[in-house]
Motif scaffolding. Structure first.
Motif, PDB file in Angstrom:
ATOM      1  N   GLY A  62       0.800  -1.242   0.091  1.00 38.90           N
ATOM      2  CA  GLY A  62       0.061   0.061   0.095  1.00 38.90           C
ATOM      3  C   GLY A  62       0.888   1.329   0.041  1.00 38.90           C
ATOM      4  O   GLY A  62       0.329   2.552  -0.159  1.00 38.90           O
ATOM      5  N   LEU A  63       2.054   1.349   0.441  1.00 39.89           N
ATOM      6  CA  LEU A  63       3.043   2.226   0.214  1.00 39.89           C
ATOM      7  C   LEU A  63       3.103   2.804  -1.037  1.00 39.89           C
ATOM      8  O   LEU A  63       3.423   1.979  -2.189  1.00 39.89           O
ATOM      9  CB  LEU A  63       4.313   2.188   0.802  1.00 39.89           C
ATOM     10  CG  LEU A  63       5.344   3.325   0.884  1.00 39.89           C
ATOM     11  CD1 LEU A  63       6.033   3.002   2.274  1.00 39.89           C
ATOM     12  CD2 LEU A  63       6.133   3.253  -0.220  1.00 39.89           C
ATOM     13  N   THR A  64       3.054   4.223  -1.482  1.00 36.77           N
ATOM     14  CA  THR A  64       3.043   4.906  -2.915  1.00 36.77           C
ATOM     15  C   THR A  64       4.383   5.379  -2.985  1.00 36.77           C
ATOM     16  O   THR A  64       4.669   6.249  -2.225  1.00 36.77           O
ATOM     17  CB  THR A  64       1.828   5.693  -3.042  1.00 36.77           C
ATOM     18  OG1 THR A  64       0.912   4.888  -2.889  1.00 36.77           O
ATOM     19  CG2 THR A  64       1.793   6.151  -4.594  1.00 36.77           C
ATOM     20  N   ILE A  65       4.986   5.353  -4.188  1.00 36.81           N
ATOM     21  CA  ILE A  65       6.315   6.046  -4.503  1.00 36.81           C
ATOM     22  C   ILE A  65       5.975   7.007  -5.710  1.00 36.81           C
ATOM     23  O   ILE A  65       5.128   6.473  -6.788  1.00 36.81           O
ATOM     24  CB  ILE A  65       7.599   4.989  -4.834  1.00 36.81           C
ATOM     25  CG1 ILE A  65       7.890   4.394  -3.462  1.00 36.81           C
ATOM     26  CG2 ILE A  65       8.554   5.784  -5.591  1.00 36.81           C
ATOM     27  CD1 ILE A  65       9.101   3.356  -3.625  1.00 36.81           C
ATOM     28  N   ILE A  66       6.454   8.083  -5.557  1.00 38.36           N
ATOM     29  CA  ILE A  66       6.283   8.938  -6.836  1.00 38.36           C
ATOM     30  C   ILE A  66       7.495   8.879  -7.745  1.00 38.36           C
ATOM     31  O   ILE A  66       8.702   9.183  -7.219  1.00 38.36           O
ATOM     32  CB  ILE A  66       6.143  10.561  -6.387  1.00 38.36           C
ATOM     33  CG1 ILE A  66       5.066  10.741  -5.364  1.00 38.36           C
ATOM     34  CG2 ILE A  66       5.866  11.552  -7.705  1.00 38.36           C
ATOM     35  CD1 ILE A  66       4.883  11.919  -4.792  1.00 38.36           C
ATOM     36  N   PRO A  67       7.341   8.523  -8.943  1.00 34.53           N
ATOM     37  CA  PRO A  67       8.363   8.266  -9.794  1.00 34.53           C
ATOM     38  C   PRO A  67       9.040   9.526 -10.406  1.00 34.53           C
ATOM     39  O   PRO A  67       8.302  10.667 -10.215  1.00 34.53           O
ATOM     40  CB  PRO A  67       7.986   7.405 -10.858  1.00 34.53           C
ATOM     41  CG  PRO A  67       6.434   7.930 -11.082  1.00 34.53           C
ATOM     42  CD  PRO A  67       5.748   8.125  -9.584  1.00 34.53           C
ATOM     43  N   ASP A  68      10.198   9.523 -11.000  1.00 37.96           N
ATOM     44  CA  ASP A  68      10.699  10.663 -11.684  1.00 37.96           C
ATOM     45  C   ASP A  68      10.454  10.940 -12.864  1.00 37.96           C
ATOM     46  O   ASP A  68      10.410  11.887 -13.495  1.00 37.96           O
ATOM     47  CB  ASP A  68      12.492  10.407 -11.428  1.00 37.96           C
ATOM     48  CG  ASP A  68      12.887  10.356 -10.190  1.00 37.96           C
ATOM     49  OD1 ASP A  68      12.717  11.238  -9.232  1.00 37.96           O
ATOM     50  OD2 ASP A  68      13.315   9.304  -9.879  1.00 37.96           O
ATOM     51  N   THR A  69       9.940   9.728 -13.419  1.00 40.80           N
ATOM     52  CA  THR A  69       9.710   9.785 -14.967  1.00 40.80           C
ATOM     53  C   THR A  69       8.536   8.933 -15.406  1.00 40.80           C
ATOM     54  O   THR A  69       8.455   7.755 -14.596  1.00 40.80           O
ATOM     55  CB  THR A  69      10.822   9.758 -15.885  1.00 40.80           C
ATOM     56  OG1 THR A  69      10.550   9.891 -17.130  1.00 40.80           O
ATOM     57  CG2 THR A  69      11.728   8.407 -15.646  1.00 40.80           C
ATOM     58  N   GLY A  70       8.205   8.730 -16.754  1.00 42.62           N
ATOM     59  CA  GLY A  70       7.388   7.773 -16.988  1.00 42.62           C
ATOM     60  C   GLY A  70       8.210   6.815 -17.981  1.00 42.62           C
ATOM     61  O   GLY A  70       9.518   6.858 -17.982  1.00 42.62           O
ATOM     62  N   VAL A  71       7.631   5.507 -18.515  1.00 40.70           N
ATOM     63  CA  VAL A  71       8.402   4.946 -19.297  1.00 40.70           C
ATOM     64  C   VAL A  71       8.657   5.675 -20.702  1.00 40.70           C
ATOM     65  O   VAL A  71       7.733   6.347 -21.109  1.00 40.70           O
ATOM     66  CB  VAL A  71       7.342   3.621 -19.725  1.00 40.70           C
ATOM     67  CG1 VAL A  71       7.785   2.714 -20.786  1.00 40.70           C
ATOM     68  CG2 VAL A  71       7.243   2.779 -18.296  1.00 40.70           C
ATOM     69  N   GLY A  72       9.839   5.466 -21.075  1.00 45.50           N
ATOM     70  CA  GLY A  72      10.207   5.880 -22.581  1.00 45.50           C
ATOM     71  C   GLY A  72      11.054   6.949 -22.396  1.00 45.50           C
ATOM     72  O   GLY A  72      11.633   7.842 -23.481  1.00 45.50           O
ATOM     73  N   THR A  73      11.311   7.359 -20.969  1.00 45.98           N
ATOM     74  CA  THR A  73      12.419   8.458 -20.993  1.00 45.98           C
ATOM     75  C   THR A  73      13.684   8.196 -21.517  1.00 45.98           C
ATOM     76  O   THR A  73      13.996   6.888 -21.813  1.00 45.98           O
ATOM     77  CB  THR A  73      12.589   8.500 -19.675  1.00 45.98           C
ATOM     78  OG1 THR A  73      13.589   9.612 -19.298  1.00 45.98           O
ATOM     79  CG2 THR A  73      13.020   7.368 -18.741  1.00 45.98           C
ATOM     80  N   ASP A  74      14.582   9.100 -21.942  1.00 37.99           N
ATOM     81  CA  ASP A  74      15.990   8.905 -22.481  1.00 37.99           C
ATOM     82  C   ASP A  74      16.820   9.136 -21.478  1.00 37.99           C
ATOM     83  O   ASP A  74      18.077   9.593 -21.893  1.00 37.99           O
ATOM     84  CB  ASP A  74      15.801   9.900 -23.702  1.00 37.99           C
ATOM     85  CG  ASP A  74      15.067   9.246 -24.941  1.00 37.99           C
ATOM     86  OD1 ASP A  74      15.230   8.098 -25.005  1.00 37.99           O
ATOM     87  OD2 ASP A  74      14.670  10.213 -25.720  1.00 37.99           O
ATOM     88  N   ARG A  75      16.520   9.023 -20.152  1.00 37.84           N
ATOM     89  CA  ARG A  75      17.677   9.383 -19.153  1.00 37.84           C
ATOM     90  C   ARG A  75      18.764   8.372 -19.348  1.00 37.84           C
ATOM     91  O   ARG A  75      18.447   7.158 -19.518  1.00 37.84           O
ATOM     92  CB  ARG A  75      17.049   9.329 -17.891  1.00 37.84           C
ATOM     93  CG  ARG A  75      16.134  10.349 -17.564  1.00 37.84           C
ATOM     94  CD  ARG A  75      15.403  10.157 -16.004  1.00 37.84           C
ATOM     95  NE  ARG A  75      16.384  10.495 -15.126  1.00 37.84           N
ATOM     96  CZ  ARG A  75      16.191  11.273 -13.965  1.00 37.84           C
ATOM     97  NH1 ARG A  75      15.043  11.336 -13.781  1.00 37.84           N
ATOM     98  NH2 ARG A  75      17.183  11.464 -13.087  1.00 37.84           N
TER      99      ARG A  75
END
Length: 321
Positions: A62-75
């Protein structure tokens, strides 16, 4: 792990968090990177998080994490680990699969943790590789990908492909990678930091031995239980099991009742039905196929046995899985 490799700059490590991912596996993978930086006094690793759609992603607890980016990033990424749990067999996001394949073509090391290898296989990234994943997901994985051999190991590092069974084994895997990249001394210090005094090799077993798990010391009975565990689809007759134990069928029945409190048939049935429950929760196999995969001759026979054991029909387990 071989010769120490000197890294010119911090390695970039991405974590793709799939909804329902196992928090312990994820924490056991990322925390050793933080510890390596802190203990060495150098920025050896940096990390970022991605999630499908770039939206906050909830772990299985149930713990939620806020991601830095979505899928498809060029990082930039030297390594990317897919963290999944729950029911990875139902994950079917073609954008994620395409992104993973793109990263692999760029030479990024792609890893899967716990149920993550299931997603790597669906992306076509595990063909011809040494593979492992959490024991709970192995039956469903083998049904879906019979051409991929699965080892019951803690983790596998095969070139630019890494698979890990999850849980605390992710810590063992990361310590192995730190040793490969920065030497044994730092790797040992990271293990000490987390009070992990016995770092396990990748080929170590995932599960406790039956002797410990069931509290049984009788070698004859243990031999039989191991044979039963390895023959779920084609149950062995009692006479064959007795032959393995070098006792009569009657003596073997006595051993089962003395140590387990019930006979051979009930034990075998319980083992087969537990496997069926896993397949119903983690695959989309038709009920008849699940029945056959667990040694039942018909779906009706299977359904009756399943309801007696779990108090619900197979269809209800599938809906709640």
């Amino acid at each position: 792990m071989g010769k120490k490799q000197v890294q010119a700059s911090a390695q970039s490590v991405g974590f793709l968090l799939v909804p329902g991912f196992a928090l312990m596996s994820y924490a056991a993978a990322i925390e050793p990177l933080r510890a390596a930086n802190l203990i060495s006094g150098k920025p050896l690793y940096r990390w970022w998080h991605a999630a499908p759609g770039g939206k906050p992603v909830m772990a299985s607890n149930g713990l939620t994490i806020i991601p830095d980016t979505g899928v498809g990033t060029d990082r930039d990424a030297d390594m990317l680990f897919v963290c999944a749990g729950g029911n990875p067999a139902t994950f079917n996001d073609r954008h994620v699969f395409a992104w993973l394949r793109k990263l692999a073509r760029r030479g990024v090391t792609i890893g899967g943790i716990s149920g993550g290898p299931y997603i790597l296989a669906r992306a076509g990234l595990l063909d011809g590789r040494r593979v492992t994943l959490h024991w709970e997901h192995q039956p469903a994985f083998s049904e879906a990908f019979p051409e991929i051999a699965v080892a019951p190991s803690l983790f596998e590092i095969d070139g630019n492909s890494i698979t890990c069974s999850g849980g605390i084994s992710a810590l063992d895997m990361m310590v192995a990678l730190i040793e490969r990249d920065h030497g044994r001394q730092l790797a040992a210090a990271v293990g000490d930091w987390f009070l992990h005094t016995h770092i396990r090799e990748g080929m170590g077993p995932q599960r406790m031995d039956l002797r410990v798990r069931l509290g049984i010391a009788d070698e004859k009975l243990l031999r039989v239980l191991r044979r039963m565990q390895g023959n779920i689809e084609a149950p062995q007759p009692r006479a064959e099991l007795a032959r393995i134990a070098c006792v009569s069928v009657r003596q073997l029945e006595r051993l089962f009742r003395r140590h387990l409190g019930h006979g051979i048939h009930r034990q075998y049935s319980s083992m087969r039905l537990e496997r069926a429950r896993q397949l119903l929760r983690e695959t989309t196999l038709p009920v008849l196929d699940v029945a056959i995969a667990t040694g039942f001759s018909s779906s009706s026979q299977f359904a009756r046995a399943y309801r007696r054991n779990f108090g619900e029909p197979p269809s209800r387990t599938r809906l709640s899985g």
